[in-house]
Design an enzyme around this catalytic site. Structure first.
Site, PDB file in Angstrom:
ATOM      1  N   GLU A 153       0.814  -1.212   0.000  1.00 18.20           N
ATOM      2  CA  GLU A 153       0.000   0.000   0.000  1.00 18.20           C
ATOM      3  C   GLU A 153       0.857   1.277   0.000  1.00 18.20           C
ATOM      4  OE1 GLU A 153      -4.089  -1.542   2.189  1.00 18.20           O
ATOM      5  OE2 GLU A 153      -2.616  -0.431   3.374  1.00 18.20           O
ATOM      6  N   GLU A 305      -6.545  -7.810  -0.683  1.00 11.12           N
ATOM      7  CA  GLU A 305      -7.037  -7.705   0.694  1.00 11.12           C
ATOM      8  C   GLU A 305      -8.513  -7.347   0.706  1.00 11.12           C
ATOM      9  OE1 GLU A 305      -5.021  -5.062   3.332  1.00 11.12           O
ATOM     10  OE2 GLU A 305      -3.015  -5.653   2.689  1.00 11.12           O
TER      11      GLU A 305
END
Length: 659
Positions: A153, A305
């Site tokens: 991320e 995710e």
């Protein structure tokens, strides 16, 4: 180049982030037993393990990871191995404070959380390359390894002095001379002219509004610096394992990275997606992110995710009702995902995310969450042969550009209520609720394959993008644009007339006299519907077609929706944001005129229909049982039952039908 298919090998990847370093090693055998029972075939390992792998500078502890990789391989679980570079060990910040990022107020962001690294730090990059090199050398030939996961991320901003030095280098490369920079930034305004490169800093906190083009360039620079970090690690692992795909995970619809440019550098495009279970439009938001990610991947993609239950970072964190996790996972597969994964495998008992759910929650294997995971794993294995690798392009393109997003978000805009994600979501919702198959595209992409192209809002457009839109219409395409499109160029310089002259001609706009933003409580009467958020004072050309007009107030009688037809091509401009039902009706009408039909007609409210290859996914986002008319005879891959003419879908029910 390798791709996602090299990891899936005909399966849907199913699993999640596995962080065994948080647990005693005797727990691992129980983990692999539960993984096997649940049909887990892939886990991501090592995302936050840098302090464990390198407890002191230059020291390596790979023994635990050796044993883990062997254990997972022995139980048929593939490994997506992460470079652990998103969370440097505490020793790095202590010994090398220059590796820590600085915020726009000049304050250091310390270790103790995550993402505490400066993308511009040569020391950080050197240590990140070293640990990546050693991981790739040690595990490149391990039979468990199926894919590489770079960092995690990417989202770190840095306003430090060393970032400023890199920013100046980036600006020299972009502009060449200070004269060119001063022209692009419009520094004649407010006496901001630069006479020496050393005078330029990152756009730290200012007394009043910052230079908007400096801020725009800083966002471009940040995306580029983070991409440099990513591709440096990617190139290291590729050198050791050229046959294995590499990815890094995007955050859903995040404004910090130019995701089109990033996606072009990835073998696999992956995303993290966390809709709010209490949001009545959560399914539409999920569909938007799915469509965007599939379009960036130009085919199958990876849901890296999601949450099996609640997250822990909203003000109130609600669990997923029974069946919702399954429904949203199947929605991702319907819209192109060949991997359905979670953060994380086992819910943490300590640390900042101990209340963030896991596939195995605090309730353990008897808990509802794990039992639903087991059901989903079996169903994904059942449908995988029919869907994996299949790509069904949409017939409609929604245009999105990060540079335009950045430019349109400047502090000095006319309305703080005009937010690109809000407008984009409204337009995508209208298409989604009309059951129209939708892709996303960059405004400079080839658009000729699409029957309808929609532009929710592209505030800043390059000349190349404008020429591309004109060519699309000239070749017979239907283009529908929202307000505040084509206002500025790539330097955030307002184009003469308030909209590019070529676009004004395309839409039949003689003069854009003034913008009239609306207050939260205000709407604009447009006759058959009401407009929200925005309105514009437009004088049309005599041959322009007007599909709706403003009624009453300052804009009485002026066009709210107008455009021109050019041969078989068609262009329309919406000078307001119609309320949801009206926008849906408008876009569905323009789609029908362009020959674009819904996936399935006559669907009950709350039911979504998506085609992937030969499979028809039917998804009930409601809480009540509904009956869906399905012409012909099909087999439901989830149940094995034959469906003829009609199908009942219970609460959060789903079916995957094949002729």
């Amino acid at each position: 180049m390798p791709g996602l298919h090299d990891a899936t090998r005909g399966r849907i990847l199913f699993g999640g982030d596995y962080n065994p370093e948080q647990w005693p090693e005797e727990t691992w055998s129980d983990d692999v037993r539960l993984m096997k029972d649940a049909g887990v075939n892939s886990v991501t390992v090592g995302v936050f393990s840098w302090a464990r792998l390198e407890p002191r500078p230059g020291e390596r502890d790979f023994g635990w990871l050796d044993r883990l990789m062997d254990l997972l391989h022995a139980h048929g679980v593939g490994v997506v191995l992460a470079t652990p570079t998103s969370s440097p060990p505490p020793w790095m910040g202590r010994l090398h404070p220059d590796t820590l990022p600085v915020d726009q107020d000049g304050r250091t962001e310390w270790w103790g959380g995550r993402q505490h690294f400066s993308h511009s730090s040569a020391v950080y990059r050197r240590h990140a390359a070293a640990i990546t090199e050693d991981l790739a050398a040690r595990y490149g030939d391990h039979p468990a390894l199926t894919m590489w996961h770079i960092n995690n991320e990417y989202c770190t901003y840095d306003w430090s002095d060393q970032a400023a030095a890199r920013f100046r280098d980036w600006l020299r490369n972009r502009y060449g001379t200070l004269d060119a920079l001063n022209t692009a930034w419009g520094t004649a305004f407010w006496s901001q002219g630069y006479g020496d490169w050393e005078e330029i800093h990152t756009p730290r906190r200012a007394h009043y509004l910052k230079n908007p083009t400096q801020v725009l360039d800083f966002k471009r620079f940040t995306s580029d610096m983070l991409l440099e970090c990513c591709t440096a690690e990617r190139d290291i692992v590729r050198r050791h394992t050229p046959h294995l795909p590499v990815t890094t995970n995007f955050m859903a619809l995040w404004d910090g990275l130019d995701a089109w440019r990033w996606a072009a550098e990835e073998d696999v495009v992956s995303v993290d997606l966390y809709p709010d279970p209490r949001d009545p439009l959560a399914a539409q938001y999920g569909a938007l992110v799915h469509d965007l990610t599939r379009s960036q991947a130009r085919g199958p993609w990876m849901l890296m995710e999601q949450a099996a239950g609640p997250v822990n970072w909203r003000e109130v964190n609600h669990p997923k009702p029974r069946g919702l996790n399954r429904l949203w996972s199947l929605q991702a597969v319907a819209r192109g995902a060949d991997a359905v994964c979670y953060f994380q495998w086992r819910q943490s008992r300590q640390g900042a995310e101990k209340f963030h759910s896991g596939m195995v929650g605090h309730a353990g294997e008897r808990g509802r969450t794990y039992q639903e995971i087991k059901q989903l794993g079996a169903e994904l294995a059942r449908i995988a042969p029919a869907v994996t690798g299949r790509h069904t392009p949409g017939e409609i393109a929604v245009l999105l550009d990060w540079h335009s997003w950045w430019a349109g978000a400047h502090e000095g805009r006319l309305s703080g209520r005009v937010d690109l994600p809000r407008v984009l979501t409204a337009w995508h919702r209208a298409l989604w609720e009309s059951h129209l198959a939708t892709d996303f595209a960059h405004p400079e992409h080839d658009l000729t394959a699409y029957g309808l192209v929609v532009v929710p809002q592209l505030y800043a457009l390059t000349d190349a993008a404008i020429d591309n839109l004109l060519a699309y219409v000239e070749q017979g395409g239907t283009l529908v644009s929202g307000f505040l499109t084509g206002v500025a160029d790539q330097d955030d310089r307002v184009r003469e007339g308030g909209m590019d002259a070529r676009l004004r001609d395309l839409f039949g706009i003689r003069t854009l006299h003034e913008w009239w933003p609306l207050e939260a409580e205000d709407t604009a009467d447009c006759g058959a519907f009401r407009g929200t958020l925005w309105s514009e004072e437009i004088e049309r050309e005599e041959d322009a077609t007007v599909d709706a007009v403003f009624k009453g107030g300052e804009l009485d009688g002026l066009p709210a929706v107008l455009g021109r037809d050019r041969g078989s091509g068609r262009a329309r401009y919406l000078a307001t944001l119609p309320e949801p039902d009206a926008l849906r009706a408008l876009l569905a009408g323009y789609a029908a005129g362009a020959g674009v039909r819904p996936v399935l007609d006559g669907l009950p409210a709350g039911v979504e229909a998506v085609r992937r290859g030969e499979s028809l996914f039917l998804l009930n986002h409601g809480r009540d049982t509904v009956r869906v008319q399905v012409p012909g005879t099909h087999r439901d891959l989830l149940t094995g039952e034959t469906v003829t003419g009609e199908l009942a879908l219970g609460r959060h029910g789903a079916a995957v039908l094949q002729p």
